[in-house]
Design an enzyme around this catalytic site. Structure first.
Site, PDB file in Angstrom:
ATOM      1  CE  LYS A  20      -3.697  -2.732   1.942  1.00  0.00           C
ATOM      2  NZ  LYS A  20      -3.798  -3.395   3.215  1.00  0.00           N
ATOM      3  CD  GLN A  61      -3.188  -4.829   6.553  1.00  0.00           C
ATOM      4  OE1 GLN A  61      -3.295  -4.018   5.841  1.00  0.00           O
ATOM      5  NE2 GLN A  61      -3.756  -5.983   6.001  1.00  0.00           N
ATOM      6  CG  ASP A 101     -10.702  -0.144   4.397  1.00  0.00           C
ATOM      7  OD1 ASP A 101     -10.618  -0.472   3.290  1.00  0.00           O
ATOM      8  OD2 ASP A 101     -10.130  -0.734   5.322  1.00  0.00           O
TER       9      ASP A 101
END
Lengths: 370, 370
Positions: B130, B174, B197
Site C-alpha cells: 500500500k 490493517q 475503507d
C-alpha cells in the site's frame, strides 16, 4: 401517475372497510379496527377525481384485467388470512404486561416524545392516535406542537432536549416537515439510542451488516417479519421477493429477510419482468404503493403474501367516495397464496404495535432491565 | 472445509500466475502484475496439504466434474477478458494527474495512514504494498507499527491522533488485529470522514438508503462496479446476482448494483438452488471464497462475470506448490459469458486503485477542492 401520496393514515369510519369487504370472501375476512397506523412508512395513493389513474390502479383487479384470472384462481379460496389486527392486539397486551413489570421492579415508565410541526389535520390525527396507543399500554407520551413557521433550530432544540431527557426513551418527528426544513438534518439529530423509528443510517447500516445489531428496526418492516414469525412461516432458505425499495419499508424488509437467511430479490420500478421474478418467491412483501399491482398470476401457488400497501381507490358506493386496497389484488391472490394479509387489518395495525415495542425495548436497554 | 483464510494477499512471483495460465487460452489471457492488492476484502483459501479440500475445490474445474461441461462449452472461447490490471493502471494515472493538480492549485498532498499491529509477515507485506502504491501516485503515507501485545487503548490513541491530523485524509487499520482487541471498537473509532475503507456502518447505511450518499464505498465492491462502468456494461434494468453476503464485498456490492437500478438477488450459503438463480443473471459478482464454485452451467450465455475470489489450490507443477483461482471456474465460464475478469489480474488490482481513489476523494472533500 397522478397519485396523491399521504404520509400516514387514519380512518375511524367503517365505510371504507365495508367497501373493501364487498369484494372479499366474507367468511374469511376480518375487519381491522378501522384505524391504520401507518405513519410515513406507507404510501397512500388516493386520486378520487382522476379516472385515468383509477383505470390503471383498478377498483376491482379481476374486472380490470380478466385475462389474468387463471384456472387455478377459479378454485375455492384457500389462503389463510394473516390477521394483523389480532396479532397486534396480542403484542400490545404483552407490552402492557412488560411495562407493568418494569414499573413494579425498577420504577421506570417508558416514554415516547412526538414532535409535530405545523397544523396539518392528518398529522395531528396520527399524533393523537400514537398518543392513545401509548396510553393504552402504559407508555408516557410527550408532545410538542410547533407552529408551521418555526425554524429548523427550534425543532433541533426540542430534539436535543428530548435526547437529554432521561424520562424519554423514544423520539418521533412527525413527517412531513414544513418545506423550509431539512428533514435529513432533523432526523439525524435524534440520538441513535432513542431512534425508535429506526430511520437513522447507522441503524440501517447495522441492519445490513453481519455480526452487527441495529438498536431499532423500522416499525413497518419489523411488523411484516413479526407476522411471519407469529404465523410460523419458515424464512431460512426460502426465496423472498420484496417489491419496492423505499428506505422505510422495502430496503429494511429485504435486509431483515436476508438476516433470517432467506434468499432475497428486490423488485422495483426499473425491473423489467417483475411478475416472473415475483412468481419464484415463497414469501412476497409488497411495498410499492400501487393499488392491486400484484396480480394472481404473479404469485407462486402456496406463497405467503405480506401486503404493505394502503391505497385509496374511488368507490361511489362508499360514503367517503373511496375504499382501501393493498398493492396486491386480494381477490385473486387469496386463491393462490397459502397465507395473505388483508388491507386493512394486516400490516397496518402492526406498525404502531412495533413502535410501542421499540419504545419499550429502548427503555429496557437504557435502564438495563431484562 | 479446512481452508486457511488469509485476509490479504501479495505474491511477487510469476509462478502461481503461470500455473493458472496453463489452463487458460493464452491468446486471451493477460497476466496481472503478480501483486494482488486485495486486503481483507478477499478470502484466500489455501490448503496445500489437504487433499480432501482439494478434491472439493478442484484444481481443474472441468476435470473435477466433466459432466457439467456442456456442448456450448466446447465451442470457441468467446468471453471478453475484463483486464483489471490495465484499468487499475489507467485509474492510477488519472489519480496521479489529479494529485499533481491539487498540489499545484491548493498546495495540499493527500495522506493515508496505516496502522499495523503485530508482526505477521503477510500483513507487513500488504502494508508495504500500500505504501508503494501511495508513493507511485504521490500520496503521502504514514505508518504506525505497534507490537503484538499493545493494548486496544494504544491503537485507539493512534487512531485518535490521525483523526485529528489535518495532513491525514484516510486511515486504514490493517486486519486481522490481535485476538485480545475488539475489532469493531477499533474500526468504529476511525472518523467517518477518513474511513477510506467504507467499513463504518454509517457508510453502509447511507449506501443502502435512497437519497443518501456514503462518504466512501468499500474498495473491492467499488472496483467491481468500476470495471463494469469502464467496460460499458449496462447495469440499469439488468438482473444481477451477487454470490456471498460479506460486509466488505457481497453486501456493499449488492447495494451498489441496486443503486444503479439493477434487480439484485443475493445468493449465500443457505440458498437452496444457487445455480438456478445465478443462471438468471445478466451480471454475476462472485465473492464467496470457494475455488471454482461457479461452474459453466451456472451462467446464462452472454452474462458478465466479475470474480472476486482469490483461492490457492495445490499445484505440484508450481514452484510455490499452489496456484490461484477464482470463485468461478474460468475455463468453463469464459466459453459462456460475454465478459469475465481473470484471477489474478481482474478485481485484485482494482482494490488498491480504489483505496487510492478514496484517499484522493477524501482530501478533495476535506479541502473543498473540485
Amino acid at each position: 401517475m397522478a397519485a396523491v401520496i399521504f404520509t400516514d393514515y387514519s380512518s375511524s369510519t367503517a365505510a371504507a372497510a365495508a367497501a373493501v369487504a364487498r369484494l372479499l370472501p366474507s367468511s374469511r375476512y376480518r375487519f381491522g379496527d378501522g384505524v391504520l397506523h401507518s405513519r410515513q412508512s406507507l404510501l397512500l395513493h388516493f386520486a378520487p377525481r382522476n379516472p385515468i389513474m383509477l383505470r390503471t390502479t383498478a377498483t376491482s383487479c379481476a374486472s380490470a384485467s380478466p385475462s389474468v384470472v387463471t384456472a387455478s384462481m377459479v378454485a375455492e379460496t384457500s389462503a389463510k388470512v394473516i390477521d394483523g389486527k389480532s396479532i397486534a392486539k396480542q403484542i400490545r397486551d404483552e407490552i402492557t404486561v412488560e411495562i407493568s413489570r418494569m414499573k413494579d421492579t425498577v420504577g421506570v415508565v417508558p416514554g415516547l416524545a412526538v414532535i409535530l410541526v405545523g397544523d396539518r389535520k392528518d398529522s395531528a390525527t396520527y399524533v393523537r392516535n400514537k398518543k392513545k396507543a401509548c396510553e393504552s399500554v402504559g407508555i408516557n407520551s410527550y408532545e410538542v406542537n410547533l407552529p408551521e413557521d418555526s425554524t429548523e433550530q427550534e425543532v433541533l432544540k426540542h430534539i436535543s432536549g428530548f435526547n437529554d431527557d432521561p424520562t424519554v426513551h423514544g423520539i418521533l418527528v412527525q413527517l412531513p416537515l414544513p418545506s423550509h426544513m431539512n428533514e435529513q438534518n432533523i432526523l439525524n439529530s435524534v440520538c441513535i439510542e432513542k431512534d425508535v423509528d429506526g430511520f437513522h443510517p447507522l441503524n440501517i447500516g447495522r441492519l445490513a451488516m453481519r455480526g452487527r445489531e441495529p438498536l431499532f428496526v423500522s416499525c413497518t418492516p419489523k411488523g411484516c417479519i413479526e407476522l411471519l414469525h407469529r404465523y410460523g412461516v419458515e424464512i431460512k432458505g426460502r426465496r423472498a421477493v420484496v417489491i419496492g425499495r423505499s428506505n422505510i419499508v422495502g430496503t429494511p424488509a429485504a435486509l431483515l429477510l436476508q438476516r433470517e437467511d432467506a434468499t432475497v430479490s428486490v423488485v422495483h420500478s426499473r425491473t423489467k419482468n417483475p411478475e416472473e421474478i415475483t412468481r419464484q418467491a415463497d414469501i412476497i412483501i409488497a411495498a410499492v404503493g400501487q393499488a392491486n399491482m400484484v396480480r394472481g398470476n404473479w404469485i407462486k401457488p402456496g406463497a405467503v403474501v405480506i401486503d404493505v400497501g394502503i391505497n385509496a381507490v374511488e368507490d361511489a358506493k362508499s360514503a367517503k367516495g373511496y375504499r382501501l386496497v393493498g398493492d396486491v389484488c386480494y381477490e385473486e391472490a387469496c386463491k393462490i397464496a397459502s397465507a395473505i394479509t388483508p388491507v386493512p387489518g394486516g400490516v397496518g395495525p402492526m406498525t404502531i404495535a412495533m413502535l410501542l415495542s421499540n419504545t419499550l425495548s429502548s427503555a429496557k436497554r437504557i435502564h438495563n432491565f431484562k
